[in-house]
Design a protein around this motif. Structure first.
Motif, PDB file in Angstrom:
ATOM      1  N   GLN A   1       0.819  -1.209   0.000  1.00 45.19           N
ATOM      2  CA  GLN A   1       0.000   0.000   0.000  1.00 45.19           C
ATOM      3  C   GLN A   1       0.853   1.260   0.000  1.00 45.19           C
ATOM      4  OE1 GLN A   1      -3.378  -0.034   2.732  1.00 45.19           O
ATOM      5  NE2 GLN A   1      -3.370  -2.276   2.770  1.00 45.19           N
ATOM      6  N   GLY A   2       2.101   1.108  -0.416  1.00 43.74           N
ATOM      7  CA  GLY A   2       2.984   2.261  -0.550  1.00 43.74           C
ATOM      8  C   GLY A   2       3.883   2.519   0.634  1.00 43.74           C
ATOM      9  N   GLY A   3       3.708   1.743   1.707  1.00 46.37           N
ATOM     10  CA  GLY A   3       4.517   1.929   2.895  1.00 46.37           C
ATOM     11  C   GLY A   3       5.746   1.033   2.912  1.00 46.37           C
ATOM     12  N   LEU A   4       6.190   0.698   4.102  1.00 49.23           N
ATOM     13  CA  LEU A   4       7.342  -0.183   4.284  1.00 49.23           C
ATOM     14  C   LEU A   4       6.962  -1.272   5.284  1.00 49.23           C
ATOM     15  CD1 LEU A   4      10.170   2.510   4.540  1.00 49.23           C
ATOM     16  CD2 LEU A   4      10.051   0.694   2.803  1.00 49.23           C
ATOM     17  N   SER A   5       6.999  -2.505   4.862  1.00 49.50           N
ATOM     18  CA  SER A   5       6.673  -3.609   5.751  1.00 49.50           C
ATOM     19  C   SER A   5       7.747  -3.734   6.829  1.00 49.50           C
ATOM     20  CB  SER A   5       6.570  -4.918   4.969  1.00 49.50           C
ATOM     21  OG  SER A   5       5.512  -4.859   4.028  1.00 49.50           O
ATOM     22  N   PRO A   6       7.370  -4.190   8.027  1.00 53.47           N
ATOM     23  CA  PRO A   6       8.350  -4.293   9.111  1.00 53.47           C
ATOM     24  C   PRO A   6       9.426  -5.327   8.819  1.00 53.47           C
ATOM     25  CG  PRO A   6       6.294  -5.361   9.724  1.00 53.47           C
ATOM     26  CD  PRO A   6       6.033  -4.626   8.446  1.00 53.47           C
ATOM     27  N   ILE A   7      10.600  -5.093   9.350  1.00 52.22           N
ATOM     28  CA  ILE A   7      11.732  -5.998   9.214  1.00 52.22           C
ATOM     29  C   ILE A   7      11.925  -6.741  10.528  1.00 52.22           C
ATOM     30  CG2 ILE A   7      14.229  -6.141   8.883  1.00 52.22           C
ATOM     31  CD1 ILE A   7      14.017  -3.675   7.080  1.00 52.22           C
ATOM     32  N   SER A   8      11.876  -8.053  10.484  1.00 48.95           N
ATOM     33  CA  SER A   8      12.097  -8.909  11.667  1.00 48.95           C
ATOM     34  C   SER A   8      11.371  -8.389  12.907  1.00 48.95           C
ATOM     35  CB  SER A   8      13.598  -9.019  11.962  1.00 48.95           C
ATOM     36  OG  SER A   8      14.304  -9.498  10.853  1.00 48.95           O
ATOM     37  N   PRO A   9      10.040  -8.199  12.824  1.00 50.87           N
ATOM     38  CA  PRO A   9       9.311  -7.550  13.923  1.00 50.87           C
ATOM     39  C   PRO A   9       9.261  -8.333  15.226  1.00 50.87           C
ATOM     40  CG  PRO A   9       7.774  -8.437  12.301  1.00 50.87           C
ATOM     41  CD  PRO A   9       9.144  -8.569  11.707  1.00 50.87           C
ATOM     42  N   THR A  10       9.619  -9.616  15.204  1.00 54.27           N
ATOM     43  CA  THR A  10       9.627 -10.384  16.451  1.00 54.27           C
ATOM     44  C   THR A  10      10.953 -10.282  17.198  1.00 54.27           C
ATOM     45  OG1 THR A  10      10.295 -12.412  15.306  1.00 54.27           O
ATOM     46  CG2 THR A  10       7.922 -12.030  15.586  1.00 54.27           C
TER      47      THR A  10
ATOM     48  N   GLY B   1      -0.740  13.048  10.365  1.00 56.87           N
ATOM     49  CA  GLY B   1      -1.903  13.899  10.152  1.00 56.87           C
ATOM     50  C   GLY B   1      -2.904  13.832  11.285  1.00 56.87           C
ATOM     51  N   GLY B   2      -3.889  14.721  11.233  1.00 58.02           N
ATOM     52  CA  GLY B   2      -4.976  14.724  12.198  1.00 58.02           C
ATOM     53  C   GLY B   2      -4.574  15.148  13.594  1.00 58.02           C
ATOM     54  N   GLY B   3      -3.423  15.781  13.759  1.00 55.17           N
ATOM     55  CA  GLY B   3      -2.987  16.201  15.082  1.00 55.17           C
ATOM     56  C   GLY B   3      -2.355  15.096  15.908  1.00 55.17           C
ATOM     57  N   THR B   4      -2.151  13.921  15.321  1.00 48.72           N
ATOM     58  CA  THR B   4      -1.571  12.798  16.051  1.00 48.72           C
ATOM     59  C   THR B   4      -0.050  12.858  16.019  1.00 48.72           C
ATOM     60  OG1 THR B   4      -3.460  11.380  15.532  1.00 48.72           O
ATOM     61  CG2 THR B   4      -1.434  10.287  16.200  1.00 48.72           C
ATOM     62  N   LEU B   5       0.571  12.825  17.200  1.00 50.33           N
ATOM     63  CA  LEU B   5       2.025  12.831  17.264  1.00 50.33           C
ATOM     64  C   LEU B   5       2.600  11.451  16.984  1.00 50.33           C
ATOM     65  CD1 LEU B   5       1.201  15.465  18.852  1.00 50.33           C
ATOM     66  CD2 LEU B   5       3.287  15.133  20.172  1.00 50.33           C
ATOM     67  N   GLY B   6       1.911  10.422  17.453  1.00 52.92           N
ATOM     68  CA  GLY B   6       2.397   9.064  17.252  1.00 52.92           C
ATOM     69  C   GLY B   6       1.418   8.045  17.781  1.00 52.92           C
ATOM     70  N   TYR B   7       1.716   6.790  17.527  1.00 54.31           N
ATOM     71  CA  TYR B   7       0.953   5.700  18.129  1.00 54.31           C
ATOM     72  C   TYR B   7       1.780   4.431  18.092  1.00 54.31           C
ATOM     73  CZ  TYR B   7      -0.489   3.822  13.477  1.00 54.31           C
ATOM     74  OH  TYR B   7      -0.521   3.292  12.204  1.00 54.31           O
ATOM     75  N   ALA B   8       1.394   3.477  18.924  1.00 50.44           N
ATOM     76  CA  ALA B   8       2.120   2.213  19.026  1.00 50.44           C
ATOM     77  C   ALA B   8       1.145   1.061  19.010  1.00 50.44           C
ATOM     78  CB  ALA B   8       2.940   2.177  20.312  1.00 50.44           C
TER      79      ALA B   8
ATOM     80  N   ASP C   1       3.394  -4.671  13.803  1.00 53.01           N
ATOM     81  CA  ASP C   1       3.950  -4.379  15.121  1.00 53.01           C
ATOM     82  C   ASP C   1       4.988  -3.273  15.056  1.00 53.01           C
ATOM     83  OD1 ASP C   1       4.035  -4.813  17.883  1.00 53.01           O
ATOM     84  OD2 ASP C   1       5.821  -6.060  17.693  1.00 53.01           O
ATOM     85  N   GLY C   2       4.949  -2.391  16.039  1.00 55.50           N
ATOM     86  CA  GLY C   2       5.937  -1.330  16.118  1.00 55.50           C
ATOM     87  C   GLY C   2       5.339  -0.011  16.550  1.00 55.50           C
ATOM     88  N   VAL C   3       6.068   1.057  16.275  1.00 56.42           N
ATOM     89  CA  VAL C   3       5.732   2.407  16.715  1.00 56.42           C
ATOM     90  C   VAL C   3       5.770   3.342  15.517  1.00 56.42           C
ATOM     91  CG1 VAL C   3       6.586   4.364  18.082  1.00 56.42           C
ATOM     92  CG2 VAL C   3       6.560   2.073  19.077  1.00 56.42           C
ATOM     93  N   VAL C   4       4.835   4.295  15.471  1.00 58.28           N
ATOM     94  CA  VAL C   4       4.797   5.295  14.402  1.00 58.28           C
ATOM     95  C   VAL C   4       4.933   6.673  15.038  1.00 58.28           C
ATOM     96  CG1 VAL C   4       3.500   6.236  12.451  1.00 58.28           C
ATOM     97  CG2 VAL C   4       3.235   3.814  13.091  1.00 58.28           C
ATOM     98  N   ILE C   5       5.836   7.497  14.515  1.00 62.83           N
ATOM     99  CA  ILE C   5       6.036   8.861  15.009  1.00 62.83           C
ATOM    100  C   ILE C   5       6.004   9.819  13.831  1.00 62.83           C
ATOM    101  CG2 ILE C   5       7.519  10.424  16.329  1.00 62.83           C
ATOM    102  CD1 ILE C   5       6.651   8.085  17.992  1.00 62.83           C
ATOM    103  N   ASP C   6       5.283  10.915  13.986  1.00 60.50           N
ATOM    104  CA  ASP C   6       5.300  11.945  12.951  1.00 60.50           C
ATOM    105  C   ASP C   6       6.707  12.537  12.865  1.00 60.50           C
ATOM    106  OD1 ASP C   6       4.939  14.845  11.884  1.00 60.50           O
ATOM    107  OD2 ASP C   6       2.984  13.932  11.512  1.00 60.50           O
TER     108      ASP C   6
END
Length: 324
Positions: A170-179, A190-197, A207-212
């Protein structure tokens, strides 16, 4: 007291969602905006709520993890350590439209440095913890090592909170060795969100963390008042099974006995002491990393939060693969 009632509130806390003045539910790329926010907004609980709606069995899995955590807290467990601490390799996935979003290696390293300071109690403001909480402030003892940085150019103006950035198809980057590696995505949410996990128990594919990109580290594009790298500290706390300190409900529970009951989230830089309206009117631990205050105003984990985080790395725990 909090621990005694934990089972009563597990599922309701999961479904409660993440509340703030800018509450975001089921955010999509289409309705996201890219305005820089002046108040912290974390979508971790909203994302979990959406995941449970799509996969109801996840609620049982989260409940089982909570039961495992509470069981471990009543045991004397030993952590698998590397020179005294658990070591977590970090993969940083950068999705960018322009040079500003393609944050520099030094900005990324500054974020890793902040995580290491905050999780090992070497942050310069650690000694600002008030005397009332000095007996419960904790050195978690987890080390983060930058494993690799993956970069990808994109035309997307924002990614929302539906995990699209985690999917190459979908245009993103799949996680590498997430376990065995913590994947951290840097992009415009977007939407005023700083991040989420993603909390422990979710799919390894997301699995993982997203930060603007505007709230990563301490240099480059990092924007005040979220320019001290504490957004990642907060979100990694979720990734390690910590809840918001107010329990995402009025006077809710974060399952930690040593954190005072908060009636709701705090913002900005509250003047100490800040009293709760919950039973007993306790002084709130507004300087805890799991509140919503500005970066400059948060600088501690508690002892019970440390125990919760370390419990998930024990044998049978949801992140045991990271500790082997």
């Amino acid at each position: 007291m909090k621990k005694a009632i934990f089972m009563l509130g597990i599922v309701s806390a999961i479904l409660a969602g993440c509340e703030s003045d800018e509450k975001i539910e089921n955010q999509s790329e289409e309705n996201a905006t890219t305005d820089v926010t002046a108040r912290r907004s974390c979508a971790a609980d909203d994302v979990l709520k959406d995941q449970i709606a799509e996969n109801p069995s996840l609620a049982k899995k989260i409940s089982d993890i909570e039961m495992f955590t509470q069981k471990k807290l009543n045991e004397n467990f030993e952590s698998r350590l590397v020179n005294g601490v658990i070591e977590i390799p970090v993969v940083v996935n950068v999705l960018y439209r322009n040079s500003a979003e393609n944050i520099s290696q030094s900005q990324i390293q500054s974020q890793i440095d902040v995580l290491n300071k905050d999780f090992n109690a070497t942050n310069s403001d650690y000694n600002n913890v008030p005397t009332a909480f000095s007996n419960v402030k904790a050195n978690v003892g987890i080390r983060f090592v930058l494993d690799q940085v993956v970069r990808k150019s994109t035309k997307k103006t924002s990614w929302g909170t539906r995990d699209t950035m985690k999917k190459s198809a979908q245009g993103g980057l799949s996680p590498i060795s997430p376990t065995t590696k913590l994947n951290l995505w840097v992009c415009t949410i977007g939407g005023g969100t700083l991040g989420y996990a993603q909390f422990p128990g979710g799919s390894s594919a997301t699995d993982g963390v997203v930060i603007d990109s505007r709230y990563v580290g301490t240099t480059g594009t990092a924007v005040y008042p979220f320019n001290q790298g504490r957004t990642a500290t907060h979100e990694v706390g979720h990734w390690m099974n910590l809840r918001h300190i107010w329990g995402d409900a009025t006077c809710g529970t974060d399952y930690c006995n040593d954190t005072p009951s908060h009636n709701t989230a705090n913002y900005g830089a509250p003047t100490y002491p800040h009293y709760s309206s919950c039973t007993g009117n306790p002084v709130e631990m507004t300087m805890n990393y799991m509140d919503y205050v500005d970066d400059r105003a948060m600088f501690m984990f508690s002892t019970d939060q440390k125990s919760r985080m370390l419990a998930i790395f024990q044998a049978g725990g949801p992140r045991y693969s990271f500790a082997q």
